[in-house]
Design a protein around this motif. Structure first.
Motif, PDB file in Angstrom:
ATOM      1  N   LEU A   1       0.882  -1.273  -0.006  1.00  0.00           N
ATOM      2  CA  LEU A   1      -0.071  -0.023  -0.001  1.00  0.00           C
ATOM      3  C   LEU A   1       0.957   1.278   0.043  1.00  0.00           C
ATOM      4  N   ASP A   2       0.168   2.477  -0.422  1.00  0.00           N
ATOM      5  CA  ASP A   2       0.875   3.794  -0.511  1.00  0.00           C
ATOM      6  C   ASP A   2       0.015   4.568   0.671  1.00  0.00           C
ATOM      7  N   ASN A   3      -0.723   4.197   1.314  1.00  0.00           N
ATOM      8  CA  ASN A   3      -1.427   5.175   1.945  1.00  0.00           C
ATOM      9  C   ASN A   3      -1.571   4.868   3.521  1.00  0.00           C
ATOM     10  N   LEU A   4      -1.078   5.681   4.330  1.00  0.00           N
ATOM     11  CA  LEU A   4      -0.576   5.308   5.562  1.00  0.00           C
ATOM     12  C   LEU A   4      -2.119   5.000   6.476  1.00  0.00           C
ATOM     13  N   GLU A   5      -3.168   5.529   6.363  1.00  0.00           N
ATOM     14  CA  GLU A   5      -4.232   5.188   7.113  1.00  0.00           C
ATOM     15  C   GLU A   5      -4.766   3.652   6.566  1.00  0.00           C
ATOM     16  N   ALA A   6      -4.687   3.275   5.400  1.00  0.00           N
ATOM     17  CA  ALA A   6      -5.032   2.253   4.790  1.00  0.00           C
ATOM     18  C   ALA A   6      -3.993   1.016   5.615  1.00  0.00           C
ATOM     19  N   ARG A   7      -2.614   1.396   5.746  1.00  0.00           N
ATOM     20  CA  ARG A   7      -1.886   0.273   6.385  1.00  0.00           C
ATOM     21  C   ARG A   7      -2.211   0.278   7.530  1.00  0.00           C
ATOM     22  N   ARG A   8      -2.530   1.221   8.347  1.00  0.00           N
ATOM     23  CA  ARG A   8      -2.991   1.057   9.747  1.00  0.00           C
ATOM     24  C   ARG A   8      -4.194   0.248  10.003  1.00  0.00           C
TER      25      ARG A   8
ATOM     26  N   THR B   1       5.627 -10.171  17.411  1.00  0.00           N
ATOM     27  CA  THR B   1       6.739  -9.161  17.157  1.00  0.00           C
ATOM     28  C   THR B   1       5.895  -7.664  17.435  1.00  0.00           C
ATOM     29  N   GLU B   2       6.557  -6.626  17.112  1.00  0.00           N
ATOM     30  CA  GLU B   2       5.850  -5.395  17.292  1.00  0.00           C
ATOM     31  C   GLU B   2       5.076  -5.445  15.850  1.00  0.00           C
ATOM     32  N   CYS B   3       3.811  -4.525  16.159  1.00  0.00           N
ATOM     33  CA  CYS B   3       2.864  -4.268  15.105  1.00  0.00           C
ATOM     34  C   CYS B   3       3.345  -3.083  14.353  1.00  0.00           C
ATOM     35  N   PHE B   4       2.656  -2.858  13.227  1.00  0.00           N
ATOM     36  CA  PHE B   4       3.071  -1.725  12.273  1.00  0.00           C
ATOM     37  C   PHE B   4       3.050  -0.539  12.972  1.00  0.00           C
ATOM     38  N   GLU B   5       2.034  -0.263  14.079  1.00  0.00           N
ATOM     39  CA  GLU B   5       2.013   1.071  14.584  1.00  0.00           C
ATOM     40  C   GLU B   5       2.580   1.036  16.012  1.00  0.00           C
ATOM     41  N   CYS B   6       3.442   0.113  16.251  1.00  0.00           N
ATOM     42  CA  CYS B   6       4.261   0.179  17.678  1.00  0.00           C
ATOM     43  C   CYS B   6       5.115   1.509  17.404  1.00  0.00           C
TER      44      CYS B   6
END
Length: 595
Positions: free
Chosen positions: A125-132, A230-235
């Motif tokens: 993805l290229d969108n931060l909100e969508a990645r979260r 593991t740490e998540c994407f938002e850690c």
């Protein structure tokens, strides 16, 4: 014996018959079918994956074709997901590729139960909100996530296993193996022999901190969690591009990007967009419109926080003083019946008059924003203690050797011929070009002030004439040549006003579209790394072999190209996957809650 142990270790494990069968039967979700997504789909099927679903909301644009190799010119305007799926199946008919032309954040289509169907989720993805959003779905669904991103020559691939996370394939195998033992468990209290702490009921087991239990449909089963959390994407907090102080954009720009943002969000938005991009405030410009750039391949040039904070007070003082002077001049203009220091032919109104010729309109706007506004700002001495005052760009200045009438006379035939050609043929309106009409065909050459002026006048006039029905509702599009040329020319003229280096059309167009120009090779390398991590997960090698890998750009050919490392453990204070909690006390005597 040593050879047997070796064959069970990574990377030798990936070549086993059992591993190949797991890869073939694995259910994989790819989110994104752009630069990374195209390479990823190709690499997946070439590695033996046969059950893939892909989600992407976007449609194909001309600017995608130089690196998103699954697409051709005939595909422009079509769904990325559907076109990519069709292209993959054309050279791998045995692959089952299901495409979803939709937003991954649409919970009516893509909820937790949807994610649970897959063994692994791969993000391009290229969108931060969508990645979260995908990160949180994977955490709830207990599915491993492989994240990725690129920026020019740089890139990264990270793996994320939520607490007690595992792949769907492992879940099915364990359910079959333990079906017999489940029959003997009964209900109510459970013993430690089943990996459940004393006192836990079937309903409570899902809350137990032990690693083994999982409650499902009122019964318990023993689970072997192969993937360590593991740490998540938002850690780790992600950098968010900072906004520019409006007073800097309006009055004291000091870098090319300031000029680009002003030209795109304020000038273009004010002339051709809707309300919200107001140039009538102090300094001739007002609050800019919204930046509509995506996060895919973003520009890395952002305003430093220190500069924003340190210059805030000074900017407010400058703006206040400027507003006072503006009010005085407007009052004087009202009394005299004309605009101060401006001829009656160049009034303050930014809208085009009903009987006003397109070139006359473009000339009037030029005189307003690059001449009159600049001359007025230059008289506010306190604003220029730290930088040189701006210089006006007049059509009659020696640098241009033009006059308003001469400019109109030279450009009028070009305007008429270009507009007539666009109207007489089925020309893509986005392909109409003022620069080409002027013979400026090299987008990697910096225009002179005179050339930038001619491009601005002609592009502004062409938009006003050829797209008159769209004026008032236009939004900047980096693939719209006229819009890109108008913004680039305006940015370079303003840069000249403020003694800032001018840039090429290629550079300015990239900045206006919030682009760090993507490199196909980087996308290919990153997609390969994603697939490697996916295979580790599916072959149970991730517990010891999973790596977060960063793709670097060594200087002068020296240094490492890759920087691999072990995934970090979850952060305890992460509000998404950690134990962080917020206690909210409510005075029920003063507040009432409504469901």
């Amino acid at each position: 014996m040593a050879e047997e142990n070796k064959s069970e270790a990574w990377p030798f494990l990936a070549g086993s018959t059992e591993s190949k069968e797991k890869i073939k039967n694995a259910r994989v979700l790819c989110v994104g079918a752009g630069g990374i997504g195209c390479e990823l789909l190709k690499t997946l099927v070439c590695s033996g994956f046969r059950n893939i679903e892909v989600i992407d909301l976007d449609t194909i644009e001309m600017s995608n074709l130089n690196r998103q190799f699954l697409f051709r010119r005939r595909h422009v305007g079509m769904s990325k997901a559907q076109t990519a799926a069709s292209a993959i199946q054309s050279f791998c008919p045995s692959a089952s590729i299901t495409a979803h032309h939709a937003n991954v954040k649409d919970s009516s289509l893509f909820d937790v139960s949807f994610i649970e169907k897959f063994d692994v989720v791969l993000n391009g993805l290229d969108n931060l909100e969508a990645r979260r959003h995908v990160n949180r779905l994977c955490l709830v669904a207990k599915r491993p996530l492989v994240e990725s991103g690129t920026s020019g020559y740089l890139g990264q691939v990270t793996v994320h296993f939520g607490p007690k996370g595992r792949s769907g394939k492992e879940e099915e195998e364990e359910e079959e193996e333990e079906r017999g033992s489940d029959k003997d468990m009964g209900t109510g209290k459970n013993s430690d022999s089943h990996g459940v702490c004393n006192g836990c009921t079937a309903e409570d087991a899902v809350l137990c901190d032990l690693e083994a239990p999982l409650a499902k449909k009122g019964s318990l089963k023993k689970v072997s969690y192969i993937l360590p959390p593991t740490e998540c994407f938002e850690c780790a907090p992600k950098p968010v591009p900072k906004s520019f102080p409006v007073c800097t954009l309006r009055n004291t720009p000091d870098r090319p990007l300031h000029c680009v943002v002003w030209a795109k969000d304020m000038l273009f938005g004010r002339l051709f967009g809707g309300a919200g991009s107001d140039l009538d405030a102090s300094g001739g410009e007002g609050d800019g419109g919204k930046d509509d750039g995506r996060e895919e391949e973003k520009t890395s040039e952002v305003e430093g926080k220190e500069k924003e904070d340190g210059g805030a007070k000074e900017g407010e003082e400058e703006e206040k003083e400027e507003q006072e002077q503006e009010e005085q001049e407007q009052q004087q203009a009202k009394e005299e019946g004309s605009s101060p220091s401006l001829s009656p032919a160049t009034p303050f109104d930014f809208s085009r008059g009903e009987e006003e010729a397109p070139l006359d309109y473009a000339t009037r706007i030029y005189a307003r924003v690059f001449d009159y506004d600049i001359r007025r700002l230059a008289t506010i001495e306190k604003m220029w203690t730290k930088q040189a005052p701006p210089r006006p760009a007049s059509l009659s200045s020696p640098e241009l050797s033009l006059s308003p009438s001469a400019a109109a006379a030279d450009l009028l035939p070009l305007l008429n011929s270009t507009a007539a050609a666009a109207a007489a043929t089925a020309v893509d309106p986005f392909s109409v070009s003022a620069a080409r009409a002027l013979g400026l065909n090299q987008q990697h050459t910096v225009w002179t002030l005179g050339e930038a002026t001619q491009v601005f006048l002609l592009s502004t006039a062409l938009i006003s004439q050829v797209r008159a029905d769209q004026v008032g509702a236009m939004a900047f599009d980096k693939d719209d040549r006229l819009a890109a040329e108008m913004v680039a020319a305006a940015a370079n003229i303003r840069a000249w006003n403020y003694h800032i280096n001018q840039l090429t059309l290629f550079e300015l167009r990239g900045m206006a579209g919030n682009i760090i120009h993507a490199i196909a090779t980087t996308n290919a390398i990153v997609s390969g790394l994603i697939v490697v991590e996916a295979i580790k997960i599916l072959t149970n090698a991730a517990a010891v072999a999973a790596r977060n890998t960063f793709l670097l750009q060594p200087k002068s050919g020296q240094g490492a190209l890759f920087a691999p490392g072990f995934p970090d453990p979850p952060r305890k204070d992460c509000p998404i996957c950690g134990g962080a909690a917020l206690t909210l006390w409510i005075d029920c005597g003063n507040w009432s809650l409504k469901g």
